[in-house]
Design a protein around this motif. Structure first.
Motif, PDB file in Angstrom:
ATOM      1  N   SER A   1     -10.700   0.153 -18.812  1.00  0.00           N
ATOM      2  CA  SER A   1     -10.872   0.395 -17.532  1.00  0.00           C
ATOM      3  C   SER A   1     -11.555   1.817 -16.933  1.00  0.00           C
TER       4      SER A   1
ATOM      5  N   ASN B   1      -9.294  -4.008 -14.606  1.00  0.00           N
ATOM      6  CA  ASN B   1      -8.432  -3.478 -15.410  1.00  0.00           C
ATOM      7  C   ASN B   1      -8.482  -4.135 -16.601  1.00  0.00           C
TER       8      ASN B   1
ATOM      9  N   ALA C   1      -6.682  -5.779  -4.920  1.00  0.00           N
ATOM     10  CA  ALA C   1      -6.724  -5.286  -5.851  1.00  0.00           C
ATOM     11  C   ALA C   1      -5.695  -5.987  -6.896  1.00  0.00           C
TER      12      ALA C   1
ATOM     13  N   GLY D   1      -9.409  -6.661  -8.283  1.00  0.00           N
ATOM     14  CA  GLY D   1      -8.581  -5.813  -9.144  1.00  0.00           C
ATOM     15  C   GLY D   1      -7.967  -6.807  -9.941  1.00  0.00           C
ATOM     16  N   THR D   2      -7.063  -6.536 -10.947  1.00  0.00           N
ATOM     17  CA  THR D   2      -6.262  -7.360 -11.663  1.00  0.00           C
ATOM     18  C   THR D   2      -4.874  -7.188 -11.719  1.00  0.00           C
TER      19      THR D   2
ATOM     20  N   ASP E   1      -5.992   0.113  -9.171  1.00  0.00           N
ATOM     21  CA  ASP E   1      -6.826  -0.689  -8.751  1.00  0.00           C
ATOM     22  C   ASP E   1      -7.072  -0.760  -7.302  1.00  0.00           C
TER      23      ASP E   1
ATOM     24  N   CYS F   1     -10.784  -0.547  -6.125  1.00  0.00           N
ATOM     25  CA  CYS F   1     -11.238  -1.366  -5.062  1.00  0.00           C
ATOM     26  C   CYS F   1     -11.960  -0.753  -3.976  1.00  0.00           C
TER      27      CYS F   1
END
Lengths: 176, 461, 271
Positions: free
Chosen positions: B19, B30, B293, B319-320, B326, B330
């Protein structure tokens, strides 16, 4: 948006599933709207969310409208969104003003749709519409001890008159 | 003390060097190894998320958290009131926080301290005059407020605005998105202790405000969008200045990233903190960078394009995990994408008028007033009474820097709206603060509030 | 042999209204001071008058003006412009006010930036009460000065209604330079320099709505009010009022009870 024939199909299907829940529908500016009986609002919203063809899983907004002087006076709008197909549909519950000291009531949807929590409190705060079953229905934006329902159409705007030269005499002692 | 050991084990940060490298836009930001970071075990209150608020408020604290009864003997519950006057509440937000030691058990936001009654005040003004009111709701994204209102009215009037006006609106809105994200970044970094970020961000924000002042005459609250287009055409040097700005701004974003993304303290504070999963966010009605995110590719500019957004090539950062890191990434990436949009828009700016032609709705240009009688009458009617909108209701959503900003207008056929309601993103996003903070430390609560980016003007209206 | 010196001092009061005799009194006092003849309470009074009032007070006020700690009360949009006053371009640190204290106990100046809603007003008042003297209030923007564009149920129409405000900065939102200009005015006020009002600049004294010397109505004010009353009565009843109702035209201001004033605060109030 579901177009006008699509709206009629939804209305027909809803009438099969929950008879007498939908009392009207209209389609304007490319937006579909169903008018619903307030007592059945939970069933209607649940049907729109759970039925495989519909899947309006996102409740974007819950807001109240005062249609004074038209009858029924209050409307609570539920803006639903289907994220997969990017379609929006509005469900409107029309409430009558019971008059005098009583407040209009409608069942809450905040247990099924957690986003409605603060938004129903806001509708209560500004219009006096009671959401029965809401865990914590109290004023959200006005002070807790405020009296009155500010966004009703018959509530005065408030504020102070602007003093111009020709209205000075109407406001005696303004210079003090 | 086995649960203490558990908590210590959970506190180790997961290794995720992937990341730290910069990624192309659109790719997950991420690594997948973030689920093990602190805050994700049931003892920290993750299962609170699944319960309804009715249960949570009614039952006792110990039952709700499932905390060990031995803890009850050691610590007691403390209720702390944060705000409304507090340097870290991003406006006048009051939070009632119940703490057990340093862990947040319950959180109640109390708002309304800057409630201005804008929605009611708009009912008294004609549509043209309501624009400055509506602008001041979400006071960092004033162009977006204007666009929501003006777009809704244009939809009800079925008014087509000229392409130059669409592009100009997009340019100003994306500049405003940059401005809003810069203020967010500056104040969030200030909350987390990185004070110099504040000065850098506000230095760049002043350059954007210079651009606004050049085209509209005002730094903030510009009243630039009108029903039918844009108030005035841009002056002569504007394109050149915007191009210079877009050339230089990505380096500035690089500087911001260089300050923060490798900063160990910042990483420790934001990674794995404030995670709420996608489904819960959607249930709560959260939109905008918070939802993106968490991994949901939802941006109204792409899925439901309005104005001229389909002409531009830009990506949506996703994001993850949905933690503070995140959300930070973002928004930083969104800033880069906004610069791309502005570049494309200013390069492709079409020629033509900036206001629609319909004289019954749009003011005629001033030079016609001395020659044309109809123009004079139109001008008079529009200024004194305003244009009338046929009766009906309309809801018009756009993508503001905080999420879905929707404007609902009920028109009754007269020159004044009968009801204006704004579905403000911060108001709905604030409901997720509880889920983010319960079970975590109070210092994380400050970080969660910063990454949530609430604007109290929009919450309270 | 003893030199007998006449103690004239006892017969000369320290505050002599007659300007012709005041100089003589001051000269006598200066002579006695140099001789070492003044003692006790009189000496303290002289020192206080001559030295502290002119020198130490000025130093204190200079220090207060150049090291103001603002308590930022960021309420709404004006808060963003207030934050940009701290930013490098419009630097308020040049004037010594960059240490924004969050706690009211440590702050001198309250910058009310933004609209004061009715829910927030008691909070603001409580914060103002928690501030320690000396304190000043800058009402930034139209909304806190007068309610701004929001004339409705939810906004207090001007923070004046519950707080004493020293400087109003107009604008919606005011540019950071406007806020700095207002801040400079406040600094001049703190230093006790009354030459900031337009009445001094344009020699317009005598046009205030209250008597200048507390307790006395000046002759020109009385004449002006009489003339205005004549004009008002000659014009007849107002158009907006209902016909036949007598309108209460305000007469000349009554003799006011002298209110003890705080010189360092009232110095700049000639606006």
């Amino acid at each position: 948006m579901p177009d006008a024939p699509g709206l009629e199909l939804i209305r027909a299907d809803l009438n099969e599933a929950h008879p007498d829940a939908i009392t009207g529908s209209y389609f304007e500016y490319g937006q579909a709207c169903l008018i619903c009986d307030p007592a059945k609002i939970r069933d209607v919203l649940a049907w729109l969310r759970d039925t495989p063809g519909q899947e309006y899983t996102f409740l974007a907004s819950v807001h109240g409208v005062d249609y004074l002087p038209a009858e029924p006076r209050f409307g609570v709008h539920y803006e639903l969104l289907n994220m997969a197909r990017v379609e929006r549909i509005r469900v409107r519950a029309d409430l009558d003003d019971p008059g005098h000291d009583k407040l209009p009531e409608i069942p809450t949807v905040s247990d099924e749709w957690p986003t409605a929590d603060h938004q129903e409190r806001e509708v209560y705060d500004f219009f006096g519409i009671v959401f029965t079953g809401h865990p914590d229905l109290r004023r959200i934006l006005m002070p807790e001890d405020y009296v009155g329902w500010p966004q009703r159409r018959d509530f005065p705007m408030g504020g102070e008159p602007v003093i111009f030269t020709n209205t000075e005499r109407d406001v005696p002692g303004w210079y003090a | 003390m086995s649960d203490v050991e558990e908590r210590l084990r959970d506190d180790e940060p997961a290794e995720d060097e992937s990341s730290r490298t910069s990624r192309p836009s659109g790719a997950p930001l991420n690594g997948a190894g973030n689920e093990n970071t602190r805050g994700s075990s049931p003892a920290h209150g993750r299962d609170i998320v699944a319960r309804s608020s009715a249960e949570v408020i009614g039952t006792s604290v110990i039952e709700r958290t499932g905390a060990d009864e031995s803890l009850e003997m050691e610590q007691e519950l403390m209720t702390v009131n944060l705000g409304p006057h507090h340097p870290a509440t991003h406006g006048v937000l009051r939070l009632l926080v119940s703490l057990q030691g340093e862990t947040v058990i319950d959180l109640k936001p109390i708002m309304g301290y800057v409630h201005t009654g804008i929605e009611k005040n708009c009912e008294d003004k004609s549509y043209w005059k309501a624009i400055p009111f509506v602008e001041r709701m979400d006071y960092l994204s004033y162009f977006f407020n204007m666009q929501a209102f003006v777009g809704c009215v244009e939809k009800m009037l079925d008014l087509e605005i000229p392409p130059r006006a669409k592009y100009l609106r997009v340019i100003h809105m994306e500049l405003n998105r940059l401005h809003s994200h810069l203020v967010w970044l500056g104040t969030s970094a200030l909350d987390l202790g990185a004070m110099s970020m504040f000065f850098y961000c506000f230095r760049d924000r002043d350059r954007i405000l210079d651009l606004f002042e050049m085209s509209t005459g005002q730094r903030m609250h510009t009243r630039y969008f009108q029903v039918g287009g844009v108030f005035e055409d841009i002056p002569v040097g504007f394109e050149r200045k915007v191009k210079a700005f877009t050339q230089e701004f990505p380096t500035r974003i690089d500087q911001f990233e260089a300050l923060l993304t490798k900063n160990e303290i910042f990483l420790q504070r934001t990674k794995g903190v404030g995670i709420v999963d996608r489904e819960r966010l959607k249930q709560l009605g959260v939109t905008g960078p918070l939802l993106r995110a968490a991994g949901e590719p939802w941006d109204l500019r792409k899925v439901d394009p309005y104005l001229a957004y389909e002409d531009f090539d830009f990506d949506i950062p996703i994001g993850t995990v949905g933690d503070g890191w995140d959300r930070f990434r973002c928004r930083i990436q969104e800033m880069r994408e906004s610069v791309r949009i502005i570049e494309q828009a200013i390069d492709g700016l079409p020629e033509g008028p900036v206001l629609a032609d319909d004289r019954k709705i749009v003011l005629p240009p001033r030079h016609e007033l001395s020659t044309s009688m109809e123009a004079l009458i139109h001008h008079f009617k529009l200024v004194t009474e305003g244009f009338r909108v046929p009766p009906g209701e309309c809801y018009y959503p756009i993508e503001s820097p905080r999420g879905e900003l929707g404007c609902f207008i009920l028109a009754d056929g007269s020159a004044k709206p009968a009801r204006v309601h704004f579905r403000d993103p911060s108001f709905v996003n604030l409901q997720s603060l509880r889920d983010m903070c319960v079970g975590e430390y109070i210092a994380d609560m400050i970080q969660n509030l910063a990454m949530l980016d609430p604007i109290l003007g929009g919450i309270d209206r | 042999m003893e030199v007998k010196r006449e103690k004239i001092r006892a017969s000369l009061p320290l505050d002599e209204p007659d300007p012709n005799k005041a100089l003589h009194v001051r000269q006598v006092r200066a002579r006695d001071l140099l001789r070492g003849d003044i003692e006790g309470v009189d000496l303290e009074k002289v020192v206080e008058e001559a030295v502290l009032t002119t020198r130490l007070d000025k130093v204190l006020n200079w220090g207060r003006a150049n090291a103001v700690f603002p308590a930022t009360f960021g309420l709404a949009c004006c808060a963003i412009e207030m934050m940009s006053v701290v930013s490098p371009r419009y630097d308020i640190a040049r004037f010594g006010a960059e240490a924004m204290r969050a706690s009211p106990r440590q702050a001198d100046m309250l910058i009310l930036s933004g609209r004061v809603s009715i829910k927030m007003a008691p909070v603001v008042r409580r914060l103002y009460d928690q501030m320690l003297e000396p304190k000043w209030v800058v009402s930034m923007g139209a909304c806190s000065s007068s309610g701004g564009m929001f004339s409705n149920y939810a906004v207090v129409q001007g923070a004046d209604k519950f707080l004493p405000v020293d400087i109003h900065v107009p604008g919606c939102p005011p540019r950071p330079e406007a806020l700095l200009y207002g801040f400079n005015k406040l600094q001049r006020m703190i230093r006790g320099n009354p030459d900031i009002g337009w009445r001094t600049r344009y020699s317009a004294h005598g046009t205030e709505e209250w008597a200048r010397d507390l307790g006395k109505v000046t002759d020109e004010a009385r004449d002006a009010y009489a003339a205005a009353r004549d004009i008002a009565e000659a014009a007849g009843p107002p158009v907006s009022g209902s016909p036949g109702t007598p309108v209460d035209v305000p007469g000349p201001p009554q003799e006011r009870v002298a209110v003890p004033s705080k010189p360092e605060r009232d110095a700049g109030r000639f606006i």
